[in-house]
Each structure stands twice: as structure tokens, then as C-alpha cells.
Motif scaffolding. Sequence first.
Motif, PDB file in Angstrom:
ATOM      1  N   GLY A 114       0.798  -1.224   0.000  1.00  0.00           N
ATOM      2  CA  GLY A 114       0.000   0.000   0.000  1.00  0.00           C
ATOM      3  C   GLY A 114       0.828   1.270   0.000  1.00  0.00           C
ATOM      4  O   GLY A 114       0.294   2.365   0.148  1.00  0.00           O
ATOM      5  N   THR A 347      -5.008  -5.481   2.077  1.00  0.00           N
ATOM      6  CA  THR A 347      -4.855  -4.296   1.235  1.00  0.00           C
ATOM      7  C   THR A 347      -4.978  -4.704  -0.218  1.00  0.00           C
ATOM      8  O   THR A 347      -4.497  -5.755  -0.635  1.00  0.00           O
ATOM      9  CB  THR A 347      -3.489  -3.600   1.423  1.00  0.00           C
ATOM     10  OG1 THR A 347      -2.450  -4.547   1.157  1.00  0.00           O
ATOM     11  CG2 THR A 347      -3.321  -3.061   2.823  1.00  0.00           C
ATOM     12  N   CYS A 348      -5.629  -3.810  -0.987  1.00  0.00           N
ATOM     13  CA  CYS A 348      -5.840  -4.053  -2.414  1.00  0.00           C
ATOM     14  C   CYS A 348      -6.148  -2.695  -3.034  1.00  0.00           C
ATOM     15  O   CYS A 348      -6.827  -1.875  -2.412  1.00  0.00           O
ATOM     16  CB  CYS A 348      -7.012  -5.013  -2.604  1.00  0.00           C
ATOM     17  SG  CYS A 348      -7.388  -5.357  -4.343  1.00  0.00           S
ATOM     18  N   ASP A 350      -8.268  -2.078  -5.085  1.00  0.00           N
ATOM     19  CA  ASP A 350      -9.730  -1.990  -5.055  1.00  0.00           C
ATOM     20  C   ASP A 350     -10.184  -2.063  -3.599  1.00  0.00           C
ATOM     21  O   ASP A 350     -10.387  -3.136  -3.038  1.00  0.00           O
ATOM     22  CB  ASP A 350     -10.332  -3.149  -5.871  1.00  0.00           C
ATOM     23  CG  ASP A 350     -11.856  -3.176  -5.763  1.00  0.00           C
ATOM     24  OD1 ASP A 350     -12.441  -2.196  -5.241  1.00  0.00           O
ATOM     25  OD2 ASP A 350     -12.448  -4.180  -6.197  1.00  0.00           O
ATOM     26  N   ALA A 351     -10.367  -0.897  -2.996  1.00  0.00           N
ATOM     27  CA  ALA A 351     -10.653  -0.839  -1.559  1.00  0.00           C
ATOM     28  C   ALA A 351     -11.955  -1.538  -1.197  1.00  0.00           C
ATOM     29  O   ALA A 351     -12.141  -1.943  -0.051  1.00  0.00           O
ATOM     30  CB  ALA A 351     -10.688   0.614  -1.094  1.00  0.00           C
ATOM     31  N   GLU A 354     -11.421  -4.931   0.428  1.00  0.00           N
ATOM     32  CA  GLU A 354     -10.621  -5.017   1.650  1.00  0.00           C
ATOM     33  C   GLU A 354     -11.503  -5.386   2.844  1.00  0.00           C
ATOM     34  O   GLU A 354     -12.605  -4.856   2.986  1.00  0.00           O
ATOM     35  CB  GLU A 354      -9.904  -3.692   1.915  1.00  0.00           C
ATOM     36  CG  GLU A 354      -8.782  -3.446   0.919  1.00  0.00           C
ATOM     37  CD  GLU A 354      -8.185  -2.050   0.994  1.00  0.00           C
ATOM     38  OE1 GLU A 354      -7.069  -1.868   0.513  1.00  0.00           O
ATOM     39  OE2 GLU A 354      -8.854  -1.143   1.538  1.00  0.00           O
ATOM     40  N   HIS A 380      -4.646  -6.615 -10.203  1.00  0.00           N
ATOM     41  CA  HIS A 380      -3.955  -5.578  -9.430  1.00  0.00           C
ATOM     42  C   HIS A 380      -2.442  -5.781  -9.411  1.00  0.00           C
ATOM     43  O   HIS A 380      -1.781  -5.381  -8.445  1.00  0.00           O
ATOM     44  CB  HIS A 380      -4.528  -5.534  -8.014  1.00  0.00           C
ATOM     45  CG  HIS A 380      -5.999  -5.258  -8.006  1.00  0.00           C
ATOM     46  ND1 HIS A 380      -6.536  -4.044  -8.389  1.00  0.00           N
ATOM     47  CD2 HIS A 380      -7.056  -6.068  -7.720  1.00  0.00           C
ATOM     48  CE1 HIS A 380      -7.855  -4.108  -8.318  1.00  0.00           C
ATOM     49  NE2 HIS A 380      -8.198  -5.322  -7.921  1.00  0.00           N
ATOM     50  N   HIS A 421      -1.503   3.766   1.695  1.00  0.00           N
ATOM     51  CA  HIS A 421      -2.866   3.240   1.709  1.00  0.00           C
ATOM     52  C   HIS A 421      -2.900   2.068   2.697  1.00  0.00           C
ATOM     53  O   HIS A 421      -2.279   1.043   2.469  1.00  0.00           O
ATOM     54  CB  HIS A 421      -3.255   2.767   0.313  1.00  0.00           C
ATOM     55  CG  HIS A 421      -4.542   2.016   0.299  1.00  0.00           C
ATOM     56  ND1 HIS A 421      -5.751   2.631   0.511  1.00  0.00           N
ATOM     57  CD2 HIS A 421      -4.814   0.699   0.142  1.00  0.00           C
ATOM     58  CE1 HIS A 421      -6.707   1.725   0.466  1.00  0.00           C
ATOM     59  NE2 HIS A 421      -6.168   0.537   0.246  1.00  0.00           N
ATOM     60  N   GLY A 423      -5.568   0.296   3.976  1.00  0.00           N
ATOM     61  CA  GLY A 423      -6.520  -0.787   3.772  1.00  0.00           C
ATOM     62  C   GLY A 423      -7.148  -1.261   5.070  1.00  0.00           C
ATOM     63  O   GLY A 423      -7.487  -0.464   5.939  1.00  0.00           O
ATOM     64  N   HIS A 424      -7.250  -2.567   5.181  1.00  0.00           N
ATOM     65  CA  HIS A 424      -7.888  -3.196   6.334  1.00  0.00           C
ATOM     66  C   HIS A 424      -6.859  -4.137   6.956  1.00  0.00           C
ATOM     67  O   HIS A 424      -6.936  -5.342   6.799  1.00  0.00           O
ATOM     68  CB  HIS A 424      -9.128  -3.967   5.858  1.00  0.00           C
ATOM     69  CG  HIS A 424     -10.023  -4.401   6.963  1.00  0.00           C
ATOM     70  ND1 HIS A 424     -11.173  -3.729   7.301  1.00  0.00           N
ATOM     71  CD2 HIS A 424      -9.939  -5.440   7.826  1.00  0.00           C
ATOM     72  CE1 HIS A 424     -11.753  -4.344   8.311  1.00  0.00           C
ATOM     73  NE2 HIS A 424     -11.022  -5.381   8.652  1.00  0.00           N
TER      74      HIS A 424
END
Length: 535
Positions: A114, A347-348, A350-351, A354, A380, A421, A423-424
Motif C-alpha cells: 500500500g 490491502t488491495c 480496489d478498496a 478489503e 492488481h 494506503h 486498507g484493512h
Amino acid sequence: MAWSLLIKNGTVIDGSGAAAEKADVAIAGDAIAAVARELPENAERIIDAAALIVTPGFVDIHSHSDFFYAQCPSAESKIRQGVTTEVVGMCSFSPAPCVPESRHQVEAQAHSLGATLKVRWSTFQEYLTALEQTRPCVNVVHFVGHGPIRYAAMGAQNRAPTAAELETMKSLLAEAMGAGAFGLSSGLIYPPSAFARTEELIALCSSMSQRGGQYFTHMRGEADTLLESIDEAVEISEKAGVALQIAHLKSQGRDNWPLFDRALELIETARRRGLPASADVYPYAASSTFMTAMLPEWVHDGGIAKLLQRICDPAARARIITESSRSADGWGTTHGAIGWDEIMIATCPDAAVEGMSLAALASRERKPPAATMLDLLVAHDAAVSVVLFTQAEHNVQMALKQAYVMIGSDSLGLSGGTGPHAGHPHPRMYGTFPRVLAKYARDVGLFSVEAAIAKMTGMPAAKLGLRSRGLLREGYFADLALFDPQTINDQATFADPHRYPSGIPYVIINGKVVVDAGQFNSHPAGRILRHASAA
Ligand SMILES: [Zn+2]
């Protein structure tokens, strides 16, 4: 002369394992000037710590924040836990050394986590200079990764090095040690480090033994091959004559949980023979890694571009699926057999995906889970990371209790809202150290708070040979954490990971109050610490 800071009425736990004692702590500049039962109130600032425990700042012995410092020098999610020093360059990854052809590899690794990292260096020395200029808030101890060394010498080839390539690797390792690295890290599930055989690692470790370099390893297997992997780590360290640290010690996959007792015996046996072997653990029964680590080793040969080509090639794709599918709804990996509902996307780019499990995403997309995962990687450019629920809580507790086990978060420092970024992510990014103190010391009673603090301070500092850090002593650097033993808690969860812990109102780094009454001051207080053998 007045002290710059006086911490009054606190309960000091000094990091050595010794019992807590009431004491005042005086700080002058970046150092602890005095520790005594009662000190005169002769300071520019006084903090009343009557309800608080005062300890050395925590040393995160296993961190990956090196990929985040450029964007997030504050490392806030670490410092708010009480961390004042991070040990990075772990699991074979470090942002240096680089040759022109390997720069994109390092940048791609950062991207998968990220982050955006622009590589503007070649040597380890140049990299450390650049890192110093980013002025992290936290102290940094750096290892050099086996991955970039191997990549720079021979690319991402799945074969043994030639004699000349091995010499190149040794000289890159020597350069990193000369610049201040504390040793070498391997990540034997991560290509290109995974492509190395035992002999290569013995040769590299031997070349740094004279200068006291240490070998930190993410072992070749933490699942079906856990025991053989411990044997290999011990063999490398013993033959090379270097100290060993086993990273994030665990047994992954339900079938392998019973192996853990034997794993601990193997480590004990090596220690009894005199090998300086220790390990670190994070206090959660779930791990986190790149999604590409779910693929067989051969898929990685040649690097990420080749890996993506293979996933897109129908024959190779079919082979991946046949080789790795286990039973109806499981996947077999280096992490053991795992169910699709036990793999969460962290994390990706494309949120929207996540925080979802692969099982959930597959049912939404009406595709088989394996195809869902492979398509996600292709869509991705492999920049996806995962959380894996693969461990047993009783093994986590057994590991934590071992006398030679320290606390390492295996995570990256984040700052809410800015920087990479996020993410989760795995909640260990925010909760590792307070969780050990709250859940395992206070609530479960696995060990005393003094023992827990030693695992985070005195032990890792002694392991690394850090000068004047890791203990609360006169003349030591003023790295301190102040916490309330009743209210300290990790707040981050797998469902809601971006939450700072509670009950840690003050964190002081090199005499600067970085967390002040719960407020974070993004002060560039940290230093890049260099190994004693640095040129
Ligand atoms: Zn690792």
C-alpha cells in the motif's frame, strides 16, 4: 542546572526483569540524568506519573516499517503503543542494496503493502543516508535483506549462485554491515530469498560472523515443514557462528498445531548447546503477508511479471490449482492447509474488497475461490496482501511464555489518514505491545508485567547489543513509555483495525515527548542506530 524533564511519583519497571519500584526519573537533553526514590523538583517540566508505570521505550524486534518511513516518518501506530525503536529489514526484505534492474522489485514490494517508494539509491549506505533525511520519529535498527542482495547479484533466478555471484552477494553484505546494518535477514518463503539453499545462507552468514552480524530468519516453513525449518535455521547459525533470531515463531495450519511442542524442544536443545538462539512472537493467532505467498514456489521464478504471466497461462493456472487445492474448500500453501473463509483481503488497490474473506468475495462474484484469488492478483499486478487465520491460541500463549521469546509486531507503522494506503490491515499494527501487557500479563496472567516489559525492552536491546538503550538507567538514552496498568488496552480488532490503544499517555524518544498527555507530536526524534562494527 535544571533538568529538562522530571517524571515524578511513577512506578519504575526498568526492563531488566527486576521488580517494580517507586522512583522519580530525571531527563537532561536526550539522556536519563537520575533515577531515585525522590528527586528535587528542579526541572523545566514535571510530569506527574502517580498512577503510571514508567518503563524503557519498547523495542519492536521485528518490524516492516522501512517500506513506510518515506511516506509515514511519524510511525504513529507504533509509537502510540510505546515503541521507541524499530528493527527493520526483516524477512529478506529491505529497500537496499539495489541495482538498476532490481529497483522496480523493491518499489513493487512497497506497492503491494500500500506504499509508494521511489528508489533513489544503490548502496546500503546511500539508502541509510536517504532514510536519515526522512527523519523518522522513531529510532531505527536496520538489517539487510537477503532478497535484494540476491536480486542484485543474480536476478530472481531459481538456482544456486555461481562462485562469482556468491562473492558479489558477500561484498554487498559487507557493504551493508559497513554502513551500519546489524546483520542479514532471510525470508525463505519469499522469492528470491526462497531460491537459496542452506549452503548459500551458511556462506553468507559466515562472511559476517567476524563482525558480529546476526541472522534473523523467516524460516522456510512454518507449517508442514516447521521442524525441518528450525533444524535448518539452527544449522546455518551454528555452522556460520552467528546469533540466531527466529521470526514470528508459530505453527500454521490446524494439522500442524501439535508440532509446536517439538518445535520449542528443538530451539531449547540448540540453546543448551550454546547457540545464541532466540525468537519473537506477535500476540495474535492470525498472520499477514502478500497474497502471492499463497502460490507455489515455482510460480515465482523470474519475478512478478513472470508470475502474472503464469497465472494467465491456462496450463500453468490449471497446475497451480491442481497442486494447491485441498479437499472441497481449502487451499494448500506454505502456510499449511487453509480454508477460503480464513483468508481475509487486507490491502488491495480496489478498496471495496478489503476486509472481505476470499470465500465471501468468491460467492459474490459467483466464481470458484481459487479463480477469484488468481483473478484478483492479475487485476492488481499482484499488489494484494492478506490476513490468514491459521494459528492456535494455545500455541501463541506457549510461545509468548518462553524465556527467550521477545515481542515483535511484524507490522508497519501507520498514521491515521495520511501516508500509505492502509486498507484493512492486521490489528497488530496498532495493538501488539499493549495487547501483551493488557491481555496476556494483566488479564490472562501468563507472566508478570516485569517479565512482559523485559521481553519488549532489555531482552531485545541486549540481543542487538544496543548501546545505552533498553533499560531505565542513569546515563541511558531517554526512551520511555508511561502507561496506566489498569486502562492500557489494545483497541484494534480484525473487524476494526485502525484504532490506537488506550492507557499510554506518554512516550518519550531521545528526551523528546512524542506522545504528550495522549496527543501525538510528530517530532523527528528518532535516530538511525548503527551496528558497532560499522565503518
Ligand atoms: Zn516474516
